[in-house]
Design an enzyme around this catalytic site. Sequence first.
Site, PDB file in Angstrom:
ATOM      1  N   HIS A 137      -0.249  -1.572  -7.006  1.00  0.00           N
ATOM      2  CA  HIS A 137      -0.451  -0.867  -8.452  1.00  0.00           C
ATOM      3  C   HIS A 137       0.671  -1.241  -9.426  1.00  0.00           C
ATOM      4  CE1 HIS A 137      -3.260   2.312  -6.896  1.00  0.00           C
ATOM      5  NE2 HIS A 137      -2.808   2.401  -5.682  1.00  0.00           N
ATOM      6  N   ARG A 154      -9.595   0.906   1.361  1.00  0.00           N
ATOM      7  CA  ARG A 154      -9.314   0.312   0.234  1.00  0.00           C
ATOM      8  C   ARG A 154      -8.955  -0.962   0.587  1.00  0.00           C
ATOM      9  NH1 ARG A 154      -7.911   1.274  -4.527  1.00  0.00           N
ATOM     10  NH2 ARG A 154      -9.297  -0.591  -4.646  1.00  0.00           N
ATOM     11  N   TYR A 177       1.272   5.391   2.386  1.00  0.00           N
ATOM     12  CA  TYR A 177       2.071   5.747   1.188  1.00  0.00           C
ATOM     13  C   TYR A 177       3.035   6.979   1.726  1.00  0.00           C
ATOM     14  CZ  TYR A 177      -0.946   3.788  -2.311  1.00  0.00           C
ATOM     15  OH  TYR A 177      -1.567   2.640  -3.181  1.00  0.00           O
ATOM     16  N   TYR A 182      -6.122   0.705   3.696  1.00  0.00           N
ATOM     17  CA  TYR A 182      -5.882   2.120   4.206  1.00  0.00           C
ATOM     18  C   TYR A 182      -7.138   2.897   4.038  1.00  0.00           C
ATOM     19  CZ  TYR A 182      -4.821   3.230  -1.038  1.00  0.00           C
ATOM     20  OH  TYR A 182      -4.762   3.295  -2.321  1.00  0.00           O
ATOM     21  N   HIS A 206      -3.710  -3.478  -2.003  1.00  0.00           N
ATOM     22  CA  HIS A 206      -3.399  -3.722  -3.461  1.00  0.00           C
ATOM     23  C   HIS A 206      -2.012  -3.278  -3.753  1.00  0.00           C
ATOM     24  CE1 HIS A 206      -4.934   0.393  -2.607  1.00  0.00           C
ATOM     25  NE2 HIS A 206      -4.272   0.611  -3.529  1.00  0.00           N
TER      26      HIS A 206
HETATM   27 FE   LIG Z   1      -3.295   2.671  -3.602  1.00  0.00          FE
END
Ligand SMILES: [Fe+2]
Length: 261
Positions: free
Chosen positions: A180, A175, A126, A165, A178
């Site tokens: 969001h 995770r 991110y 990640y 995905h």
């Molecule tokens: Fe996320």
Amino acid sequence: MIDTNPDSAAATQQEISAEIAAIETGYQRTGIEETQPRLEYAPYRSSLLRHPTKDLHHADPEGVELWTPCFSERDVNPLEADLTIQHAGEPIGERMVVTGRVVDGDGRPVRRQLVEIWQANAGGRYIHKRDRHPSAIDPNFTGVGRCLTDGDGRYRFTTIKPGPYPWKNHRNAWRPAHIHFSLFGTEFTQRMVTQMYFPGDPLFALDPIYQSITDQKARDRLVASYDHEVTTHEWATGYRWDIVLTGGARTPVETAGGDRR
Ligand SMILES: [Fe+2]
């Protein structure tokens, strides 16, 4: 987000998986269908400290509905739905289109409503300052986009497939990939924040956030389908994901216990 449990890094994936399996077995025994994530789900460590512990108060629904924000074409530029053109160069990764319909519990299209997405880049990183894991920032990818649904309730984004990640729930926690999603809908009661996953992700079985939805049918509602009709020649792969804002088949939502990871 903040890792609120100082001991959580000590748990191994094996221990977390054993907890997930025990809860799964208990759920199967009850025979009562659950359609939403559990607020308190021990394998998802920080959920224990971050959910309402008291009953919710009833509000006057008519009054609440008046608060619904209203967005128009003047607020949202159609180019904001393309996350691959926000910088001078092309982002790295698998270019893809994600599209689907937003409907209410009766299958009616939810028209001209705001859909926002945010996501990691192809390397699972991110832009967020607190994401420090050793994967590269892509200078050509911010990972944020939005659009309005059309007259048929349809949204469409062009983006890059996000990578999985690591996070600090337990040791070697990863995770599944995905995206969001945030949706406003036409009434305050339709407001939704959730995550879309990709079919066949090997991390599903290991992920306490995905597993905090104990029912497989409800989990499946968060997984997009690969759709070759959406895939375009020599340009982008295509995924389809429909979102149901209300009713018994409502798409599972993140709750106060969710940490938007
Ligand atoms: Fe996320």
